[in-house]
Design an enzyme around this catalytic site. Structure first.
Site, PDB file in Angstrom:
ATOM      1  CG  HIS A 147      -1.996  -1.009   1.180  1.00 42.46           C
ATOM      2  ND1 HIS A 147      -3.259  -0.731   0.708  1.00 42.46           N
ATOM      3  CD2 HIS A 147      -2.012  -2.320   1.539  1.00 42.46           C
ATOM      4  CE1 HIS A 147      -4.009  -1.823   0.789  1.00 42.46           C
ATOM      5  NE2 HIS A 147      -3.270  -2.806   1.282  1.00 42.46           N
TER       6      HIS A 147
ATOM      7  CG  HIS B 187      -7.544  -5.993   0.687  1.00 42.83           C
ATOM      8  ND1 HIS B 187      -7.173  -5.238  -0.414  1.00 42.83           N
ATOM      9  CD2 HIS B 187      -6.548  -5.815   1.604  1.00 42.83           C
ATOM     10  CE1 HIS B 187      -6.016  -4.646  -0.168  1.00 42.83           C
ATOM     11  NE2 HIS B 187      -5.612  -4.975   1.054  1.00 42.83           N
TER      12      HIS B 187
ATOM     13  CD  GLU C 180      -5.921  -7.876   6.323  1.00 39.48           C
ATOM     14  OE1 GLU C 180      -4.941  -7.330   6.867  1.00 39.48           O
ATOM     15  OE2 GLU C 180      -6.674  -7.281   5.535  1.00 39.48           O
TER      16      GLU C 180
END
Length: 367
Positions: free
Chosen positions: A26, A213, A216
């Site tokens: 990121h 994503h 996680e």
């Protein structure tokens, strides 16, 4: 030239020399602490918890060590705040490319959310333009020092917001100017990827790449939606796929249907070991499922996630995994090739980097 006498030691110095590929990093999670302090002074942001660069770096690391993804994400308020104008975006992107190149990274896909950088009047297009210009400046600066790196940009939409289709369109608009794909990020709980189906359908309709994503912090339902409903090319993190793998008392694994499908389809896992420990997804590097997934031949890749918050680099991530699981150079090369195979580069360019950059680079280290 001296004759080689055997493999280089698997220490931080030697691993830093190895060519590496990074898929999950990121931009707003990788700033230099000194840059945060400097940009805050320039733009008038007075919300920093520390104004000494070393102390601020420690604050970011300690604040991220909460064991909670939500609290981990709160640290980004400070980095995003200093990336609201042309100067901030360009400088952060340039330094990102230079720092990765200095760490031996030869290819990186760096992601950020343009919608979070509009507070000072920039348009979405301007945000992307200034960031890409910064990456190119960083690539050029690295070349001057004899380091070659290529940066591909991923545009991220925030999963709690409602701009994903707009960001997907932005990604397609810039795909010939440095943007290689699309992503969604943010807290998973309560914000399933299926909320953004319109964006993913738009990407597929335009033959464009995307990652999600998933898995996680929230677990298998997030992975299931990303794979079955959204058709993701890769899984950002995906570490909770381990919940669909049962290991008996004798150590024999049995894969559930979802885990088997992810492996069969060679869906890449963008694993971020240190970050996963910080957010509570796993208890420690030694207990990370990376090794089991690697032994089961999932398409595992090594990633940094947020270099500032985790006080990490690709070299440190690879070294930590090698220390925990006894990996050698052939393993690190395999993980690197996995990443390049899974990148959003055109196929012939992936092969070029594998055959003419990665393999020769590791051959030197093996001796």
């Amino acid at each position: 030239m001296e004759a080689t006498t055997g493999p280089a030691p698997l220490d931080l110095t030697s691993i830093a020399r190895a060519p590496k590929a990074l898929l999950h990093d990121h931009l707003d999670g990788g700033l230099r602490p000194a840059t945060v302090v400097d940009l805050a002074a320039q733009c008038g942001y007075d919300g920093l918890p520390e104004t000494d660069a070393d102390a601020l770096g420690r604050w970011f690391r300690d604040a991220a060590d909460s064991g909670s993804l939500v609290r981990y994400l709160e640290t980004f308020a400070h980095t995003v705040a200093v990336m609201q104008d042309e100067n901030g975006l360009h400088r952060v992107a340039q330094e990102c490319a230079e720092d990765l190149a200095d760490d031996g990274v030869v290819y990186a896909e760096v992601r950020f959310a343009p919608e979070q950088h509009l507070e000072r009047g920039l348009s979405l297009d301007e945000v992307v333009e200034h960031t890409i210009e910064g990456f190119r400046a960083g690539e050029s600066a690295a070349r001057v020092r004899g380091k070659n790196i290529r940066i591909g940009c991923l545009l991220t939409a925030m999963r709690h917001a409602a701009r994903s289709r707009e960001i997907a369109e932005l990604a397609v608009r810039f795909r010939d100017r440095g943007v290689v794909g699309f992503d969604i990020a943010g807290a998973e709980a309560g914000f399933p990827p299926s909320r953004h189906l319109d964006a993913f359908e738009y990407m597929r309709a335009n033959n464009a790449h995307f990652t999600i994503h998933a898995g996680e912090a929230f677990g298998l339902p997030s992975i299931q939606e990303a794979v079955a409903f959204c058709g993701t090319d890769r899984l950002g993190h995906g570490v909770r796929i381990i919940d669909d793998i049962d290991v008996d008392a004798e150590g024999h694994p049995t894969l559930g249907l979802l885990a088997a499908y992810v492996r069969d389809k060679r869906i890449p896992l963008e694993l971020c070991p240190s970050s996963n420990v910080q957010t509570g997804a796993v208890a420690s590097i030694a207990e990370h499922p990376f090794d089991l997934l690697a032994r089961l031949r999932f398409r595992v890749t090594v990633n940094t996630d947020n270099r500032l918050m985790s006080d990490t680099s690709m070299t440190r991530e690879m070294h930590a995994l090698s220390q925990a699981f006894g990996y050698g150079w052939s393993d690190l090369q395999r993980f690197t090739i996995n990443a390049l195979k899974s990148s959003f580069l055109p196929f012939d360019e992936r092969l070029e980097m594998i055959d003419h950059v990665v393999k020769p680079g590791y051959a030197v280290l093996v001796g």
